[in-house]
Design a protein around this motif. Structure first.
Motif, short mmCIF file in Angstrom:
data_model
loop_
_atom_site.label_atom_id
_atom_site.label_comp_id
_atom_site.label_asym_id
_atom_site.label_seq_id
_atom_site.Cartn_x
_atom_site.Cartn_y
_atom_site.Cartn_z
N SER A 129 0.86 -1.18 0.00
CA SER A 129 0.00 0.00 0.00
C SER A 129 0.90 1.24 0.00
N SER A 130 0.30 2.40 -0.15
CA SER A 130 1.06 3.66 -0.08
C SER A 130 1.77 3.79 1.25
N LEU A 131 1.07 3.47 2.34
CA LEU A 131 1.68 3.57 3.67
C LEU A 131 2.83 2.57 3.83
N GLU A 132 2.69 1.39 3.24
CA GLU A 132 3.78 0.41 3.33
C GLU A 132 5.01 0.88 2.54
N CYS A 133 4.79 1.54 1.41
CA CYS A 133 5.93 2.11 0.65
C CYS A 133 6.67 3.12 1.52
N LEU A 134 5.91 4.02 2.16
CA LEU A 134 6.55 5.04 2.99
C LEU A 134 7.17 4.44 4.25
N GLU A 135 6.54 3.43 4.82
CA GLU A 135 7.11 2.77 6.00
C GLU A 135 8.44 2.10 5.64
N HIS A 136 8.50 1.52 4.46
CA HIS A 136 9.74 0.92 3.96
C HIS A 136 10.85 1.98 3.91
N LEU A 137 10.53 3.16 3.39
CA LEU A 137 11.51 4.25 3.33
C LEU A 137 11.87 4.74 4.73
N GLU B 122 6.10 10.72 9.84
CA GLU B 122 7.48 10.28 10.04
C GLU B 122 8.30 10.47 8.76
N PHE B 123 7.69 10.15 7.63
CA PHE B 123 8.38 10.32 6.35
C PHE B 123 8.73 11.80 6.14
N ILE B 124 7.78 12.68 6.40
CA ILE B 124 8.02 14.13 6.25
C ILE B 124 9.15 14.57 7.19
N GLU C 274 11.58 2.56 -16.89
CA GLU C 274 10.31 2.61 -17.61
C GLU C 274 9.44 1.42 -17.20
N LYS C 275 10.02 0.22 -17.29
CA LYS C 275 9.34 -0.99 -16.83
C LYS C 275 9.94 -1.28 -15.46
N LEU C 276 9.09 -1.27 -14.43
CA LEU C 276 9.59 -1.37 -13.06
C LEU C 276 10.49 -2.59 -12.88
N ASN C 277 11.69 -2.33 -12.42
CA ASN C 277 12.63 -3.41 -12.12
C ASN C 277 12.42 -3.79 -10.65
N LYS C 278 11.71 -4.90 -10.45
CA LYS C 278 11.41 -5.34 -9.08
C LYS C 278 12.69 -5.78 -8.40
N MET C 279 12.74 -5.51 -7.10
CA MET C 279 13.89 -5.90 -6.30
C MET C 279 13.40 -6.56 -5.03
N LYS C 280 14.14 -7.50 -4.56
CA LYS C 280 13.86 -8.12 -3.26
C LYS C 280 14.32 -7.17 -2.18
N THR C 281 13.54 -7.08 -1.11
CA THR C 281 13.95 -6.26 0.02
C THR C 281 14.27 -7.16 1.20
N LYS D 263 13.98 -8.76 4.73
CA LYS D 263 12.78 -9.06 5.51
C LYS D 263 12.51 -7.97 6.55
N LEU D 264 13.56 -7.52 7.20
CA LEU D 264 13.46 -6.47 8.22
C LEU D 264 12.90 -5.17 7.65
N MET D 265 13.13 -4.92 6.38
CA MET D 265 12.70 -3.68 5.74
C MET D 265 11.38 -3.83 4.97
N ASN D 266 10.79 -5.03 5.02
CA ASN D 266 9.56 -5.28 4.28
C ASN D 266 8.34 -5.10 5.18
N PRO D 267 7.55 -4.05 4.94
CA PRO D 267 6.42 -3.76 5.80
C PRO D 267 5.10 -4.41 5.35
N VAL D 268 5.14 -5.31 4.36
CA VAL D 268 3.90 -5.85 3.80
C VAL D 268 3.01 -6.41 4.92
N HIS D 269 1.73 -6.07 4.83
CA HIS D 269 0.69 -6.48 5.78
C HIS D 269 0.89 -5.95 7.19
N SER D 270 1.63 -4.85 7.31
CA SER D 270 1.75 -4.18 8.61
C SER D 270 0.49 -3.37 8.85
N ARG D 271 0.15 -3.16 10.11
CA ARG D 271 -0.99 -2.30 10.43
C ARG D 271 -0.45 -0.88 10.58
#
Length: 181
Positions: free
Chosen positions: A44-52, A120-122, A95-102, A104-112
């Protein structure tokens, strides 16, 4: 890559200012919108920002400590290192998204997550701007930083800034695609 040190810092500051402005616009979105994911396994958008934010939690103190400890004088020209240039350029979206593995510690998928992630990002982007200002007074090549995956690998500070900020570009663009903004 060879560039005027001040020109590089100015470019990175401008990108960071744009990210702050974009994130401030995100605060007007609902948490439901910011938690929307395009598929079950996408972020999600929040997971992208949480990753950063997780990367920022490592890099901001690392950069800050290295700048504070640096006894170097600024150099007019910044010449990127081979490894640093590779890492930085690999972060820029293609142009075509080059997917990368992240990591585990930096992967926020399915976080609440809630909108405090945007705040925090700001906050972290504002800290990055301050560090970019301070970096004008030291040598971006001779000052080295550790990287998140290994304390044994050191990058030139200019390359570390490029890596972190280009990584932000990558995921801010991902957020824009998710929200179609």
């Amino acid at each position: 890559m060879k560039i005027s040190a001040l020109e590089l810092l100015d470019q990175l500051k401008e990108i960071t200012r744009q990210h702050i402005q974009y994130a401030q616009a995100l605060t007007q979105k609902t948490e439901e919108e910011l938690n929307f994911r395009t598929s079950q396994d996408s972020w999600s958008s929040l997971e992208c920002l949480e990753h950063l934010n997780r990367y920022g939690t490592f890099y901001i103190p690392e950069i800050s400590n290295r700048i504070a400890a640096s006894k170097t004088s600024p150099n007019d020209i910044f010449k990127s290192g081979i490894l640093g240039n590779y890492f930085a350029k690999s972060m820029l979206p293609k142009e075509k998204l080059n997917k990368m593995k992240t990591l585990k510690l930096m992967n926020p998928v399915h976080s609440r997550l809630n909108k405090t992630v945007v705040d925090e990002f700001i906050s972290q982007q504002k800290q990055l701007l301050e560090l970019l200002e301070k970096a004008q007074h030291i040598d971006l090549e001779k000052t080295k930083t550790s990287i998140s995956i290994s304390k044994f690998i050191k990058l030139k500070l200019g390359d570390t800034f490029r890596f972190v900020i280009y990584h932000n570009v990558r995921h801010v663009e991902q957020v824009q695609k998710i929200l179609n903004l």
